[in-house]
Design a protein around this motif. Structure first.
Motif, short mmCIF file in Angstrom:
data_model
loop_
_atom_site.label_atom_id
_atom_site.label_comp_id
_atom_site.label_asym_id
_atom_site.label_seq_id
_atom_site.Cartn_x
_atom_site.Cartn_y
_atom_site.Cartn_z
N GLU A 99 -58.03 57.34 7.03
CA GLU A 99 -57.66 57.06 5.72
C GLU A 99 -59.28 56.62 5.09
N ILE A 100 -59.88 55.79 6.03
CA ILE A 100 -61.08 55.09 5.58
C ILE A 100 -62.26 56.48 5.36
N ALA A 101 -62.15 57.61 6.32
CA ALA A 101 -62.97 58.59 6.38
C ALA A 101 -62.61 59.29 5.12
N ALA A 102 -61.46 59.50 4.58
CA ALA A 102 -61.07 60.49 3.44
C ALA A 102 -61.51 59.67 2.28
N ARG A 103 -61.31 58.34 2.06
CA ARG A 103 -61.70 57.68 0.81
C ARG A 103 -62.78 56.66 0.71
N GLY A 104 -63.39 56.31 2.04
CA GLY A 104 -64.36 55.42 2.15
C GLY A 104 -64.01 53.85 2.31
N TRP A 105 -62.67 53.49 2.11
CA TRP A 105 -62.22 52.24 2.40
C TRP A 105 -60.63 52.27 2.82
N GLY A 106 -60.38 51.05 3.30
CA GLY A 106 -59.03 51.22 3.62
C GLY A 106 -58.62 49.86 4.43
N PHE A 107 -57.72 49.88 5.44
CA PHE A 107 -57.74 48.84 6.33
C PHE A 107 -58.60 48.96 7.41
N PHE A 108 -59.85 48.20 7.41
CA PHE A 108 -60.75 48.38 8.37
C PHE A 108 -60.43 47.53 9.59
N ALA A 109 -61.10 47.81 10.71
CA ALA A 109 -61.32 46.86 11.87
C ALA A 109 -62.18 45.82 11.39
N MET A 110 -61.66 44.58 11.96
CA MET A 110 -62.37 43.44 11.64
C MET A 110 -63.18 42.98 12.80
N GLU A 111 -64.39 42.63 12.84
CA GLU A 111 -65.38 42.28 14.08
C GLU A 111 -65.75 40.84 13.55
N ASP A 112 -65.67 40.01 14.74
CA ASP A 112 -66.08 38.61 14.66
C ASP A 112 -67.66 38.79 14.60
N ARG A 113 -68.38 38.30 13.77
CA ARG A 113 -69.86 38.32 13.85
C ARG A 113 -70.38 37.61 14.79
N ARG A 114 -69.49 36.42 15.14
CA ARG A 114 -70.28 35.49 16.16
C ARG A 114 -70.02 36.02 17.53
N SER A 115 -69.05 36.79 17.72
CA SER A 115 -69.07 37.33 19.30
C SER A 115 -69.30 38.65 19.51
N GLY A 116 -69.24 39.62 18.23
CA GLY A 116 -69.11 41.07 18.28
C GLY A 116 -67.75 41.44 18.79
N ASP A 117 -66.64 40.54 18.97
CA ASP A 117 -65.37 41.11 19.47
C ASP A 117 -64.63 41.63 18.22
N PHE A 118 -63.61 42.41 18.71
CA PHE A 118 -62.55 42.88 17.45
C PHE A 118 -61.68 41.70 16.99
#
Length: 193
Positions: A69-88
């Protein structure tokens, strides 16, 4: 062939959006997200609010659908990454409501976080950034959010965002059995500021 953990799940058809907050990055899904999203969707605490847990294969299929969905429209339900740790950290963002209801068509504002991160304000932070993108970049007039009537935690996030409940449009979720304890859902609306 070795696949990098940062390799996208689907080849990007268009440049996808990347939303950054103080503590999170909302981005396209990557191969390295498959194991943590399976753990997240297999967690009974998460399943208690989403109508049940998912198997690893179901979680992977979900991530691949969201990536497509993101590839098709450029946005959607994204994966969220913790900036502090880099973890999902979870997933969330915006997507068209994937079923018919009295309030559709509409764009859903949604979030699901790892239980280890609950209670830190990250859901509100991610949702505030995604709603800002909805209004400022996409030019939407409104986004909606919905959750099981018993999910007080998500309703508190909706209220912190300034969303307004619309009890006239509360509904029984069409993807849950009518007698399922989470079938009854409440609807909240957020108009463009």
């Amino acid at each position: 062939m070795t696949v990098s953990a940062t390799e996208p799940l689907v080849p990007p058809e268009v440049s996808s959006v990347r939303i950054e907050t103080d503590r999170l990055i909302l981005r396209q899904w990557q191969q390295g997200d498959l194991a943590p999203v399976a753990a997240l969707r297999g967690d009974v605490r998460v399943g208690e609010t989403l109508g049940g847990t998912l198997t690893g294969d179901q979680s992977h299929a979900f991530a691949q659908r969201m990536a497509a969905e993101i590839a098709a429209r450029g946005w959607g339900f994204f994966a969220m990454e913790d900036r502090r740790s880099g973890d999902f950290a979870g997933f969330g963002g915006l997507r068209p409501v994937p079923f018919e209801a009295a309030f559709t068509p509409a764009i859903e504002l949604g979030w699901t976080l790892s239980p280890a991160l609950w209670g830190q304000g990250l859901a509100t932070e991610a949702a505030r950034a995604a709603s800002g993108f909805a209004f400022e970049t996409l030019g939407l007039d409104e986004v909606v959010a919905y959750t099981a009537a018993s999910n007080q935690r998500s309703q508190a996030v909706m209220q912190r965002l300034g969303m307004v409940p619309d009890p006239a449009l509360d509904f029984d979720h069409p993807r849950l059995a009518p007698d399922h304890p989470l079938a009854r859902h409440v609807l909240y609306r957020l108009p463009r500021p």
